[in-house]
Design a protein around this motif. Structure first.
Motif, PDB file in Angstrom:
ATOM      1  N   GLU A  29      -5.472  -5.907 -20.726  1.00 18.81           N
ATOM      2  CA  GLU A  29      -5.445  -7.375 -20.763  1.00 18.81           C
ATOM      3  C   GLU A  29      -4.212  -7.924 -20.040  1.00 18.81           C
ATOM      4  O   GLU A  29      -4.315  -8.864 -19.239  1.00 18.81           O
ATOM      5  CB  GLU A  29      -5.474  -7.889 -22.204  1.00 18.81           C
ATOM      6  N   GLY A  30      -3.067  -7.353 -20.296  1.00 14.68           N
ATOM      7  CA  GLY A  30      -1.845  -7.802 -19.638  1.00 14.68           C
ATOM      8  C   GLY A  30      -1.897  -7.589 -18.138  1.00 14.68           C
ATOM      9  O   GLY A  30      -1.460  -8.449 -17.365  1.00 14.68           O
ATOM     10  N   LEU A  31      -2.445  -6.456 -17.719  1.00 13.94           N
ATOM     11  CA  LEU A  31      -2.565  -6.180 -16.287  1.00 13.94           C
ATOM     12  C   LEU A  31      -3.499  -7.180 -15.612  1.00 13.94           C
ATOM     13  O   LEU A  31      -3.215  -7.661 -14.513  1.00 13.94           O
ATOM     14  CB  LEU A  31      -3.061  -4.749 -16.053  1.00 13.94           C
ATOM     15  N   ARG A  32      -4.593  -7.502 -16.273  1.00 19.81           N
ATOM     16  CA  ARG A  32      -5.529  -8.476 -15.685  1.00 19.81           C
ATOM     17  C   ARG A  32      -4.889  -9.865 -15.593  1.00 19.81           C
ATOM     18  O   ARG A  32      -5.080 -10.574 -14.603  1.00 19.81           O
ATOM     19  CB  ARG A  32      -6.822  -8.526 -16.490  1.00 19.81           C
ATOM     20  N   ASN A  33      -4.119 -10.244 -16.608  1.00 22.89           N
ATOM     21  CA  ASN A  33      -3.432 -11.542 -16.574  1.00 22.89           C
ATOM     22  C   ASN A  33      -2.364 -11.573 -15.480  1.00 22.89           C
ATOM     23  O   ASN A  33      -2.132 -12.613 -14.857  1.00 22.89           O
ATOM     24  CB  ASN A  33      -2.777 -11.849 -17.930  1.00 22.89           C
ATOM     25  N   ALA A  34      -1.720 -10.455 -15.270  1.00 23.41           N
ATOM     26  CA  ALA A  34      -0.634 -10.380 -14.306  1.00 23.41           C
ATOM     27  C   ALA A  34      -1.112 -10.180 -12.869  1.00 23.41           C
ATOM     28  O   ALA A  34      -0.382 -10.495 -11.921  1.00 23.41           O
ATOM     29  CB  ALA A  34       0.303  -9.238 -14.689  1.00 23.41           C
ATOM     30  N   LEU A  35      -2.312  -9.687 -12.715  1.00 20.53           N
ATOM     31  CA  LEU A  35      -2.806  -9.307 -11.390  1.00 20.53           C
ATOM     32  C   LEU A  35      -2.666 -10.402 -10.338  1.00 20.53           C
ATOM     33  O   LEU A  35      -2.169 -10.136  -9.233  1.00 20.53           O
ATOM     34  CB  LEU A  35      -4.255  -8.817 -11.492  1.00 20.53           C
ATOM     35  N   PRO A  36      -3.037 -11.653 -10.613  1.00 19.04           N
ATOM     36  CA  PRO A  36      -2.888 -12.679  -9.563  1.00 19.04           C
ATOM     37  C   PRO A  36      -1.435 -12.859  -9.114  1.00 19.04           C
ATOM     38  O   PRO A  36      -1.172 -13.124  -7.938  1.00 19.04           O
ATOM     39  CB  PRO A  36      -3.411 -13.957 -10.219  1.00 19.04           C
ATOM     40  N   TYR A  37      -0.503 -12.687 -10.024  1.00 20.86           N
ATOM     41  CA  TYR A  37       0.915 -12.824  -9.677  1.00 20.86           C
ATOM     42  C   TYR A  37       1.404 -11.629  -8.858  1.00 20.86           C
ATOM     43  O   TYR A  37       2.165 -11.787  -7.910  1.00 20.86           O
ATOM     44  CB  TYR A  37       1.760 -13.033 -10.933  1.00 20.86           C
ATOM     45  N   PHE A  38       0.951 -10.431  -9.221  1.00 19.50           N
ATOM     46  CA  PHE A  38       1.275  -9.267  -8.405  1.00 19.50           C
ATOM     47  C   PHE A  38       0.710  -9.453  -6.992  1.00 19.50           C
ATOM     48  O   PHE A  38       1.362  -9.142  -6.003  1.00 19.50           O
ATOM     49  CB  PHE A  38       0.720  -7.979  -9.017  1.00 19.50           C
ATOM     50  N   GLU A  39      -0.520  -9.959  -6.910  1.00 25.81           N
ATOM     51  CA  GLU A  39      -1.157 -10.155  -5.610  1.00 25.81           C
ATOM     52  C   GLU A  39      -0.398 -11.172  -4.762  1.00 25.81           C
ATOM     53  O   GLU A  39      -0.174 -10.945  -3.563  1.00 25.81           O
ATOM     54  CB  GLU A  39      -2.620 -10.584  -5.801  1.00 25.81           C
ATOM     55  N   LYS A  40       0.026 -12.281  -5.362  1.00 20.68           N
ATOM     56  CA  LYS A  40       0.796 -13.291  -4.621  1.00 20.68           C
ATOM     57  C   LYS A  40       2.103 -12.706  -4.120  1.00 20.68           C
ATOM     58  O   LYS A  40       2.512 -12.941  -2.978  1.00 20.68           O
ATOM     59  CB  LYS A  40       1.094 -14.501  -5.515  1.00 20.68           C
ATOM     60  N   SER A  41       2.771 -11.955  -4.961  1.00 16.99           N
ATOM     61  CA  SER A  41       4.054 -11.356  -4.610  1.00 16.99           C
ATOM     62  C   SER A  41       3.885 -10.305  -3.511  1.00 16.99           C
ATOM     63  O   SER A  41       4.649 -10.273  -2.542  1.00 16.99           O
ATOM     64  CB  SER A  41       4.696 -10.753  -5.856  1.00 16.99           C
ATOM     65  N   ALA A  42       2.884  -9.464  -3.647  1.00 19.49           N
ATOM     66  CA  ALA A  42       2.640  -8.417  -2.652  1.00 19.49           C
ATOM     67  C   ALA A  42       2.279  -9.032  -1.298  1.00 19.49           C
ATOM     68  O   ALA A  42       2.725  -8.541  -0.252  1.00 19.49           O
ATOM     69  CB  ALA A  42       1.528  -7.484  -3.128  1.00 19.49           C
ATOM     70  N   ALA A  43       1.509 -10.094  -1.319  1.00 20.90           N
ATOM     71  CA  ALA A  43       1.120 -10.748  -0.068  1.00 20.90           C
ATOM     72  C   ALA A  43       2.330 -11.280   0.693  1.00 20.90           C
ATOM     73  O   ALA A  43       2.276 -11.446   1.916  1.00 20.90           O
ATOM     74  CB  ALA A  43       0.148 -11.884  -0.358  1.00 20.90           C
ATOM     75  N   LYS A  44       3.429 -11.505  -0.007  1.00 17.87           N
ATOM     76  CA  LYS A  44       4.665 -11.981   0.631  1.00 17.87           C
ATOM     77  C   LYS A  44       5.624 -10.834   0.955  1.00 17.87           C
ATOM     78  O   LYS A  44       6.769 -11.062   1.323  1.00 17.87           O
ATOM     79  CB  LYS A  44       5.371 -13.001  -0.276  1.00 17.87           C
ATOM     80  N   GLY A  45       5.171  -9.588   0.773  1.00 15.17           N
ATOM     81  CA  GLY A  45       5.961  -8.441   1.193  1.00 15.17           C
ATOM     82  C   GLY A  45       6.945  -7.892   0.180  1.00 15.17           C
ATOM     83  O   GLY A  45       7.848  -7.138   0.545  1.00 15.17           O
TER      84      GLY A  45
END
Length: 189
Positions: A29-45
């Motif tokens: 559950e925590g990973l799914r909630n966090a996933l969009p934030y990880f994705e935004k951060s990763a997209a910025k390098g």
């Protein structure tokens, strides 16, 4: 405030907020909630986020196939950015043929890179690669150097200890001297 900064587009805040979400709700559950934030951060390098995505995409069930398929790309990005844990995983994935075709020489190169950056697990695994001649020529003296470094950091390994004790006194001394030089190089990084 961290969430506000993350939602406003700050990539470091997005990574930190993702970490907070995971710590508040460990597990799926925590990973799914966090996933969009990880994705935004990763997209910025942000290499930490790139690495996190590689692990989440590979291991979180029920994600779309295209996300799972991109796990290796995110791992590669983080490794190329110099994130030593990603370098270690690249080595393992290549040596074992996980998500990549098996390539022991390339895996050895990534392991060497992570070990040279000071990653203790990589130092230990690199010693094993030298002993077994995986991805490189067998070199028990060089294995001794990397084992000494990992042992100093608290990584015990009975197999490597036996191999080290099997070296001559001169080889052991040379391995310790080489480890001392390598340790100075790591500190200079």
């Amino acid at each position: 405030l961290m969430q506000k900064a993350a939602d406003a587009g700050n990539p470091l805040a997005a990574f930190n907020w993702a970490q907070i979400l995971v710590s508040k709700k460990p597990g799926e559950e925590g990973l799914r909630n966090a996933l969009p934030y990880f994705e935004k951060s990763a997209a910025k390098g942000i290499a930490d986020a790139e690495y996190a995505l590689s692990q989440i995409y590979l291991n979180l069930p029920d994600l779309p196939k295209e996300k799972r398929d991109s796990a290796k790309d995110w791992l590669q990005r983080a490794a190329k950015a110099g994130y030593d844990t990603a370098e270690l995983d690249m080595a393992i994935w290549l040596i074992d043929g996980i998500e990549f075709p098996r390539d022991q020489e390339a895996g050895f190169a990534w392991m060497y890179r992570a070990a040279s950056a000071g990653n203790v697990v990589a130092q230990n695994k690199l010693a094993h690669l030298f002993i077994q001649g995986i991805g490189t020529k067998q070199d028990v003296a060089e294995a001794g150097k990397w084992y000494v470094l990992s042992r100093r950091a608290g990584r015990e390994d009975p197999h490597l200890e036996d191999a080290f004790q099997g070296l001559t006194d001169q080889q052991q001394k040379a391995a310790i001297e080489a480890a001392n030089k390598q340790q100075r190089l790591i500190r200079l990084r």
